[in-house]
Scaffold this motif. Sequence first.
Motif, mmCIF file in Angstrom:
data_model
loop_
_atom_site.group_PDB
_atom_site.id
_atom_site.type_symbol
_atom_site.label_atom_id
_atom_site.label_comp_id
_atom_site.label_asym_id
_atom_site.label_seq_id
_atom_site.Cartn_x
_atom_site.Cartn_y
_atom_site.Cartn_z
ATOM 1 N N VAL A 196 29.636 44.033 45.033
ATOM 2 C CA VAL A 196 31.104 44.100 45.003
ATOM 3 C C VAL A 196 31.745 42.716 45.055
ATOM 4 O O VAL A 196 32.952 42.592 44.871
ATOM 5 C CB VAL A 196 31.671 44.964 46.157
ATOM 6 N N SER A 197 30.940 41.682 45.298
ATOM 7 C CA SER A 197 31.462 40.314 45.306
ATOM 8 C C SER A 197 30.691 39.467 44.296
ATOM 9 O O SER A 197 29.743 38.764 44.654
ATOM 10 C CB SER A 197 31.343 39.689 46.702
ATOM 11 N N PRO A 198 31.058 39.563 43.020
ATOM 12 C CA PRO A 198 30.342 38.798 41.978
ATOM 13 C C PRO A 198 30.429 37.297 42.243
ATOM 14 O O PRO A 198 31.407 36.816 42.830
ATOM 15 C CB PRO A 198 31.088 39.177 40.686
ATOM 16 N N TYR A 227 22.257 38.105 42.193
ATOM 17 C CA TYR A 227 23.250 39.122 41.840
ATOM 18 C C TYR A 227 22.737 40.000 40.696
ATOM 19 O O TYR A 227 22.906 41.216 40.719
ATOM 20 C CB TYR A 227 24.552 38.435 41.435
ATOM 21 N N GLY A 257 33.059 41.342 36.869
ATOM 22 C CA GLY A 257 34.318 41.326 37.608
ATOM 23 C C GLY A 257 34.831 42.687 38.038
ATOM 24 O O GLY A 257 35.228 42.866 39.204
ATOM 25 N N SER A 301 34.031 44.394 41.442
ATOM 26 C CA SER A 301 34.641 43.976 42.711
ATOM 27 C C SER A 301 35.838 44.831 43.075
ATOM 28 O O SER A 301 36.394 44.693 44.166
ATOM 29 C CB SER A 301 35.074 42.510 42.620
ATOM 30 N N ASN A 302 36.235 45.738 42.175
ATOM 31 C CA ASN A 302 37.413 46.571 42.430
ATOM 32 C C ASN A 302 37.094 47.839 43.210
ATOM 33 O O ASN A 302 37.982 48.655 43.452
ATOM 34 C CB ASN A 302 38.085 46.962 41.107
#
Length: 272
Positions: free
Chosen positions: A150-152, A165, A256, A259-260
């Motif tokens: 969730v945190s690229p 990752y 990206g 991460s939402n």
Amino acid sequence: MTDCAALWRTRARDLAECGRSLADGQPGAARRLRDALGHIATTASAQGRRRLARRARRLARRLSRRQRLEATRFLLTRARERGLLSPEAAAGLDAGWEPQSARAERAAARVSRKSLRRLQRRLLALARRRAETSPARLIDARERAREAVVSPPGPAAGTKEVLRYRRAVRACVDLGSDLAQAGALAEDARARLERTALESLDRWHDVRRFRRRLENSRKKAERQGAVMLVSELDVFLAVLDRTEKDARRRALEAAGPLSNVIPLSERTAAGG
């Protein structure tokens, strides 16, 4: 209806098909078999079957050199076809990689049909023992993997961070596939985003390895006094450096949207 036996049967079938492709010398077979073995290791780890996971990872490592060389030669062919490298330079590079190719083939030869059949029999045995396979473990493992993506990495992240990752995204994709095949959970929109991100990360990774191999070949050519090859590689490496940076940017952009999504642990805490 949940059928965890189905995912073990699927892993066994994929393993057999990829093994035949490798034996037949089909293009890209080493990558497909290595990925199939990696998927088995991920599934086995989620189910607490560490011995099975270690066996699959050991076989996958033996294929890594051959897979990397296959990807490199594929990109070399594309560069020659697009006129980015002369036929003479491409042929010289390919010939220079022959010693590495021989080592890669020796390592891959250790992944024998016998070892693959033994692993396949183990997977089919697990399929028959339904009670020992837990869909809840798969769900928990995927949630843990999703929390890791969730945190690229940001634009300034180091290569090792991006590679870690990429491994986490692959785990999400493999476990999501397991859950869908077992009938435990249908593929959701996030799973499709994860698959897209993984494809972009894989493309960047292939270009990165290609550039590194060419840099090593350039150093060797310089030591040997191959002035024309060095000059041609200097031009091509400048193009490839931009290509790699663009591939990395696109990969991180594809990651990206991941991460939402709020991780399960945070949703649980908020609800509590």
